[in-house]
Design a protein around this motif. Structure first.
Motif, PDB file in Angstrom:
ATOM      1  N   LEU A  14     140.641  -6.742  20.935  1.00  0.00           N
ATOM      2  CA  LEU A  14     139.679  -7.503  21.387  1.00  0.00           C
ATOM      3  C   LEU A  14     139.609  -8.673  22.475  1.00  0.00           C
ATOM      4  O   LEU A  14     139.905  -9.480  22.904  1.00  0.00           O
ATOM      5  N   TRP A  19     138.535 -12.292  23.858  1.00  0.00           N
ATOM      6  CA  TRP A  19     137.469 -12.248  22.240  1.00  0.00           C
ATOM      7  C   TRP A  19     138.466 -13.245  21.431  1.00  0.00           C
ATOM      8  O   TRP A  19     139.146 -13.871  21.491  1.00  0.00           O
ATOM      9  N   ARG A  23     134.549 -16.549  18.003  1.00  0.00           N
ATOM     10  CA  ARG A  23     133.488 -16.966  19.184  1.00  0.00           C
ATOM     11  C   ARG A  23     132.225 -16.862  19.579  1.00  0.00           C
ATOM     12  O   ARG A  23     131.182 -15.736  18.076  1.00  0.00           O
ATOM     13  N   THR A  59     128.606 -13.003  19.413  1.00  0.00           N
ATOM     14  CA  THR A  59     130.493 -12.981  19.231  1.00  0.00           C
ATOM     15  C   THR A  59     130.998 -12.153  20.264  1.00  0.00           C
ATOM     16  O   THR A  59     132.070 -12.330  20.769  1.00  0.00           O
ATOM     17  N   TYR A  60     130.647 -11.049  20.955  1.00  0.00           N
ATOM     18  CA  TYR A  60     131.037  -9.920  21.535  1.00  0.00           C
ATOM     19  C   TYR A  60     130.230 -10.184  22.782  1.00  0.00           C
ATOM     20  O   TYR A  60     130.640  -9.746  24.090  1.00  0.00           O
ATOM     21  N   LEU A  63     131.780  -9.787  27.155  1.00  0.00           N
ATOM     22  CA  LEU A  63     133.152  -8.873  27.548  1.00  0.00           C
ATOM     23  C   LEU A  63     132.834  -7.277  28.258  1.00  0.00           C
ATOM     24  O   LEU A  63     131.876  -7.290  27.838  1.00  0.00           O
ATOM     25  N   LEU A  65     135.262  -4.453  27.943  1.00  0.00           N
ATOM     26  CA  LEU A  65     136.329  -4.305  27.028  1.00  0.00           C
ATOM     27  C   LEU A  65     136.347  -2.807  27.148  1.00  0.00           C
ATOM     28  O   LEU A  65     135.920  -2.135  27.522  1.00  0.00           O
ATOM     29  N   MET A  77     129.182  -5.348  26.950  1.00  0.00           N
ATOM     30  CA  MET A  77     128.510  -6.198  26.568  1.00  0.00           C
ATOM     31  C   MET A  77     127.715  -6.971  27.500  1.00  0.00           C
ATOM     32  O   MET A  77     127.768  -8.368  26.923  1.00  0.00           O
ATOM     33  N   ALA A 137     130.176  -2.308  13.749  1.00  0.00           N
ATOM     34  CA  ALA A 137     131.232  -2.882  15.235  1.00  0.00           C
ATOM     35  C   ALA A 137     133.026  -2.123  15.272  1.00  0.00           C
ATOM     36  O   ALA A 137     132.890  -1.963  15.995  1.00  0.00           O
ATOM     37  N   PHE A 141     134.118   0.201  17.361  1.00  0.00           N
ATOM     38  CA  PHE A 141     134.911  -0.022  18.734  1.00  0.00           C
ATOM     39  C   PHE A 141     136.880   0.843  18.201  1.00  0.00           C
ATOM     40  O   PHE A 141     137.246   1.182  19.317  1.00  0.00           O
TER      41      PHE A 141
END
Length: 158
Positions: A14, A19, A23, A59-60, A63, A65, A77, A137, A141
């Motif tokens: 992350l 990330w 965040r 939070t994400y 991004l 990823l 995301m 999450a 992930f």
């Protein structure tokens, strides 16, 4: 999702993808959610942003990823990206799961929608059907990084 619950591998991945602990994309997340809600209303199948999805987007959100070994595969995301008729497909999956679902992003290779439910479980709405990605999450992930096969979402129907 508590960053303390992330495995070191997930945390490092992350961080490598932009990330950082604490965040929060703030108003930008709220705008992405608003765009998605308005689009679902336009499609005639309103979606409700569940608290878990709001937290994940804050939070994400935004991004990209990237999978570390599978070329061209990423989770993007961005909940605002979808396709015509996706709100109806999300409602159908929601009906089987008997829980609210809200988009949190999409996978880049085939543009399947990544969703989360009220319990923070992750699901993937692909053109071939719905799939379970993980219990939260961190699990989703981790499973993405390892390449764990995704069970059918139907296995989680109530």
């Amino acid at each position: 999702m508590d960053p303390e619950k992330l495995t070191p591998e997930v945390r490092d991945w992350l961080v490598a993808n932009g990330w950082s602990p604490g965040r929060d994309i703030g108003e930008r997340a709220d705008e992405l959610i608003r765009v998605r809600v308005q689009d679902s209303q336009r499609q005639g199948n309103p979606l409700t942003p569940v608290p878990a999805a709001v937290h994940i987007i804050h939070t994400y959100g935004l991004l990209h990823l990237t999978h570390p070994t599978a070329q061209g595969i990423s989770w993007v995301m961005n909940p605002a990206i979808g396709y015509e008729g996706d709100a109806e497909a999300i409602q159908e999956l929601k009906s089987g799961l008997k829980t609210e679902l809200f988009p949190i992003g999409y996978e880049s290779s085939e543009h399947g929608i990544i969703l989360t439910d009220e319990k923070e479980r992750f699901f993937h709405l692909h053109h071939t059907g719905g799939y379970y990605l993980g219990e939260n999450a961190s699990d989703a992930f981790s499973r993405f990084l390892i390449g764990t096969p995704d069970p059918d979402a139907e296995d989680f129907f109530v």
